[in-house]
Scaffold this motif. Structure first.
Motif, PDB file in Angstrom:
ATOM      1  N   ALA A 115       0.841  -1.197   0.000  1.00 11.07           N
ATOM      2  CA  ALA A 115       0.000   0.000   0.000  1.00 11.07           C
ATOM      3  C   ALA A 115       0.875   1.247   0.000  1.00 11.07           C
ATOM      4  O   ALA A 115       2.083   1.193   0.250  1.00 11.07           O
ATOM      5  CB  ALA A 115      -0.921  -0.011   1.222  1.00 11.07           C
ATOM      6  N   SER A 117       0.765   5.837  -1.289  1.00  9.18           N
ATOM      7  CA  SER A 117       0.376   6.793  -2.320  1.00  9.18           C
ATOM      8  C   SER A 117       1.249   6.685  -3.561  1.00  9.18           C
ATOM      9  O   SER A 117       0.836   7.071  -4.652  1.00  9.18           O
ATOM     10  CB  SER A 117       0.474   8.228  -1.782  1.00  9.18           C
ATOM     11  N   LYS A 120       4.013   1.773  -4.946  1.00  2.04           N
ATOM     12  CA  LYS A 120       3.499   0.421  -4.707  1.00  2.04           C
ATOM     13  C   LYS A 120       3.600  -0.489  -5.935  1.00  2.04           C
ATOM     14  O   LYS A 120       3.866  -1.680  -5.801  1.00  2.04           O
ATOM     15  CB  LYS A 120       2.064   0.459  -4.181  1.00  2.04           C
ATOM     16  N   THR A 121       3.405   0.072  -7.139  1.00  2.88           N
ATOM     17  CA  THR A 121       3.550  -0.761  -8.338  1.00  2.88           C
ATOM     18  C   THR A 121       4.987  -1.239  -8.478  1.00  2.88           C
ATOM     19  O   THR A 121       5.231  -2.415  -8.778  1.00  2.88           O
ATOM     20  CB  THR A 121       3.140   0.016  -9.599  1.00  2.88           C
ATOM     21  N   GLY A 143      -0.884  -3.494 -10.691  1.00  2.00           N
ATOM     22  CA  GLY A 143      -1.530  -2.462 -11.501  1.00  2.00           C
ATOM     23  C   GLY A 143      -0.801  -2.044 -12.754  1.00  2.00           C
ATOM     24  O   GLY A 143      -1.090  -0.991 -13.318  1.00  2.00           O
ATOM     25  N   GLU A 165      -0.904  -5.541  -5.161  1.00  2.00           N
ATOM     26  CA  GLU A 165      -0.731  -4.090  -5.124  1.00  2.00           C
ATOM     27  C   GLU A 165      -2.015  -3.496  -4.557  1.00  2.00           C
ATOM     28  O   GLU A 165      -3.087  -3.620  -5.144  1.00  2.00           O
ATOM     29  CB  GLU A 165      -0.464  -3.529  -6.512  1.00  2.00           C
ATOM     30  N   ASP A 167      -4.465  -0.740  -3.738  1.00  2.00           N
ATOM     31  CA  ASP A 167      -4.945   0.604  -4.048  1.00  2.00           C
ATOM     32  C   ASP A 167      -5.807   1.121  -2.898  1.00  2.00           C
ATOM     33  O   ASP A 167      -6.646   0.406  -2.367  1.00  2.00           O
ATOM     34  CB  ASP A 167      -5.758   0.519  -5.348  1.00  2.00           C
ATOM     35  N   GLU A 168      -5.599   2.400  -2.528  1.00  2.00           N
ATOM     36  CA  GLU A 168      -6.418   2.988  -1.471  1.00  2.00           C
ATOM     37  C   GLU A 168      -7.710   3.589  -1.994  1.00  2.00           C
ATOM     38  O   GLU A 168      -8.522   4.118  -1.204  1.00  2.00           O
ATOM     39  CB  GLU A 168      -5.618   4.052  -0.713  1.00  2.00           C
ATOM     40  N   TYR A 169      -7.920   3.531  -3.317  1.00  2.00           N
ATOM     41  CA  TYR A 169      -9.166   4.073  -3.870  1.00  2.00           C
ATOM     42  C   TYR A 169     -10.327   3.148  -3.518  1.00  2.00           C
ATOM     43  O   TYR A 169     -10.152   2.041  -3.028  1.00  2.00           O
ATOM     44  CB  TYR A 169      -9.040   4.246  -5.389  1.00  2.00           C
ATOM     45  N   LYS A 179      -9.797  -0.255  -1.184  1.00  2.00           N
ATOM     46  CA  LYS A 179      -9.505  -1.649  -1.524  1.00  2.00           C
ATOM     47  C   LYS A 179      -8.568  -2.288  -0.499  1.00  2.00           C
ATOM     48  O   LYS A 179      -8.690  -3.475  -0.191  1.00  2.00           O
ATOM     49  CB  LYS A 179      -8.869  -1.730  -2.918  1.00  2.00           C
ATOM     50  N   HIS A 197      -6.728  11.756  -4.352  1.00  5.01           N
ATOM     51  CA  HIS A 197      -8.157  11.395  -4.473  1.00  5.01           C
ATOM     52  C   HIS A 197      -9.038  12.349  -3.661  1.00  5.01           C
ATOM     53  O   HIS A 197      -9.861  11.933  -2.846  1.00  5.01           O
ATOM     54  CB  HIS A 197      -8.384   9.951  -4.021  1.00  5.01           C
ATOM     55  N   SER A 442      -0.861  10.154 -16.041  1.00 11.31           N
ATOM     56  CA  SER A 442      -1.675   8.948 -15.868  1.00 11.31           C
ATOM     57  C   SER A 442      -2.665   8.857 -17.024  1.00 11.31           C
ATOM     58  O   SER A 442      -3.486   7.944 -17.082  1.00 11.31           O
ATOM     59  CB  SER A 442      -2.431   8.988 -14.538  1.00 11.31           C
TER      60      SER A 442
END
Length: 460
Positions: A115, A117, A120-121, A143, A165, A167-169, A179, A197, A442
């Motif tokens: 996890a 920001s 992480k990938t 991701g 991986e 995601d905090e979304y 997630k 976000h 992105s």
């Protein structure tokens, strides 16, 4: 219903980046997979078509669920009033978000969740590369497309571990929690915390709290690996549970050779690697700690790392000649912009760096969030910010004034473009001798062909 009982899975928003990879993984596992979406772009379209999973027509069709699939997986692209979702709810068909289904398929595995920001990938990618190099059995969800991996998701019965991986979304349109709260990790990593976000987490405190919850979910005898150089991370990773193993990490000891190559200092030999930048040196340290926890230590880790080329779109080299390098990077958040541009300038200090950032996400185009970029774009010699006014219209956001944008960044020298062809023309007019180019987004710079741009620049 046991996981063995899932024979037919229907996926709402099957065309998403991670969703179509899950669809392909389940199909190749032998399950019947159907799905719908109101828009499917490449590469998802071609990949779904090749496996016979591309919906015959775009749109939502509740009749696809009349055969009562064993489960429905709903992606974030769908809306709460999606006709297929409403049908599944009305007829009590089991509904999963992506993270819920991954957890459902990995309840009996050791779950490692990366996890943060940013980073992480890359951390996940390094771990996967090392595991594959040493022929370990593992499942994963990542991701980005990785070299040597045909899918971004793998689910098997036999693998004892899964690397995710995290995601905090939000998990789904009807499950508005991150997630990372749904995977129930045994080993957790937090790489960094930098507010993002804004449409979902309106304050820095609210955003940071999501990671605090993740930390508190670390189970008895679990491990929490964290970036000890990040003040926000330190705030949520206070070692207050004696049942949890807390491990802090920092930049790996290294040196940069005159050739621009980075060399890691280890207990045995120096190891030349293909990554560079302080952020990647932290990512390496995080991955090393994870691998140590699952039995891959010291020289075995470095041996594998030396062959790692990086994840797609993460400081990915797309063009090169004897006096110019062209990179693209997924950077869009302030912390990513700062880390990536600093890394490339430090690696090649004798070359001028021209860097282009596309503002594409809801947060990056939000006037209230833009001041977060102040002081993050100082390293390049030429700084360019691009945004597409049509993206603002599509997101139903007010127009951006270039003057306000420069003020938010705290830099009047920034050049602002809203026309991608004008941006391309400017870049092609440059004399690229002893200059490097960095394209960060992105999105896709309004469908600009970055590979063709790199080819033209490096051919000169």
């Amino acid at each position: 219903m046991s996981k063995e009982a899932y024979q037919h899975i229907h996926m709402i928003a099957i065309g998403g980046s991670i969703m179509h990879n899950l669809a392909l993984a389940l199909h190749r596992k032998g399950l019947k997979v159907t799905g719908s979406d109101d828009e499917i772009f490449e590469p998802a379209r071609g990949r779904l078509l090749a496996d016979g999973l591309l919906p015959q027509e775009e749109g939502w069709f509740p009749e696809k669920l009349h055969s009562r699939p064993d489960a429905v997986i709903v992606g974030m692209h769908a809306r709460p009033d999606n006709p297929e979702l409403l049908y599944a709810q009305e007829h009590q068909i089991p509904i999963f978000s992506f993270p819920e289904f991954i957890y459902e398929q990995s309840k009996h595995k050791q779950r490692i969740v990366i996890a943060g920001s940013h980073g992480k990938t890359s951390i996940t990618s390094i771990i996967l590369h090392v595991l594959k190099y040493h022929n370990r059995l593992f499942d994963y969800a990542v991701g980005a497309q990785l070299e040597g991996f045909d899918l971004m998701v793998k689910l098997t019965e036999e693998a004892p571990i899964i690397v995710i991986e995290g995601d905090e979304y939000l998990s789904s349109p009807i499950q508005r929690v991150p997630k990372i709260h749904k995977y129930h990790h045994h080993i957790g990593v937090i790489s960094g915390i930098s507010w993002d976000h804004i449409n979902v987490f309106p304050t820095e405190e609210n955003y940071r709290e999501q990671f605090r919850i993740f930390v508190d979910m670390t189970p008895k005898a679990g491990t929490l690996i964290y970036n000890q150089d990040d003040e926000q991370v330190q705030e949520v990773c206070v070692p207050n549970n004696s049942d949890v193993n807390y491990i802090g990490y920092t930049i790996h000891e290294h040196k940069i050779k005159k050739s621009g190559k980075t060399v890691l200092k280890t207990k045995k030999d120096d190891v030349e690697i293909q990554l560079f930048g302080e952020h990647n040196l932290r990512n390496i340290s995080a991955a090393k700690e994870v691998c140590k926890q699952i039995g891959i230590k010291g020289q075995a880790f470095y041996e594998a790392l030396a062959t790692f080329k990086g994840a797609a779109r993460r400081l990915e080299k797309i063009g090169e000649n004897e006096h110019t390098l062209v990179y693209k990077d997924f950077a869009h958040a302030p912390s990513k912009l700062k880390a990536t541009s600093e890394a490339l300038k430090k690696q090649y200090p004798e070359r001028q760096l021209i860097a282009c950032l596309e503002l594409h996400t809801f947060s990056s185009l939000n006037k209230d969030f833009l001041p977060q970029y102040n002081g993050t774009f100082l390293s390049p010699d030429v700084k360019i910010v691009y945004f597409n006014p049509k993206t603002l219209e599509h997101k139903r956001m007010p127009p951006l004034d270039p003057k306000d944008l420069k003020a938010a960044f705290g830099d009047d020298s920034i050049e602002v473009y809203t026309d991608n062809q004008a941006l391309q023309d400017y870049l092609l007019r440059n004399n690229w001798k002893d200059k490097n180019l960095l394209m960060m987004t992105s999105g896709n710079f309004g469908n600009l062909d970055l590979q063709q741009l790199a080819n033209t620049i490096t051919a000169s």
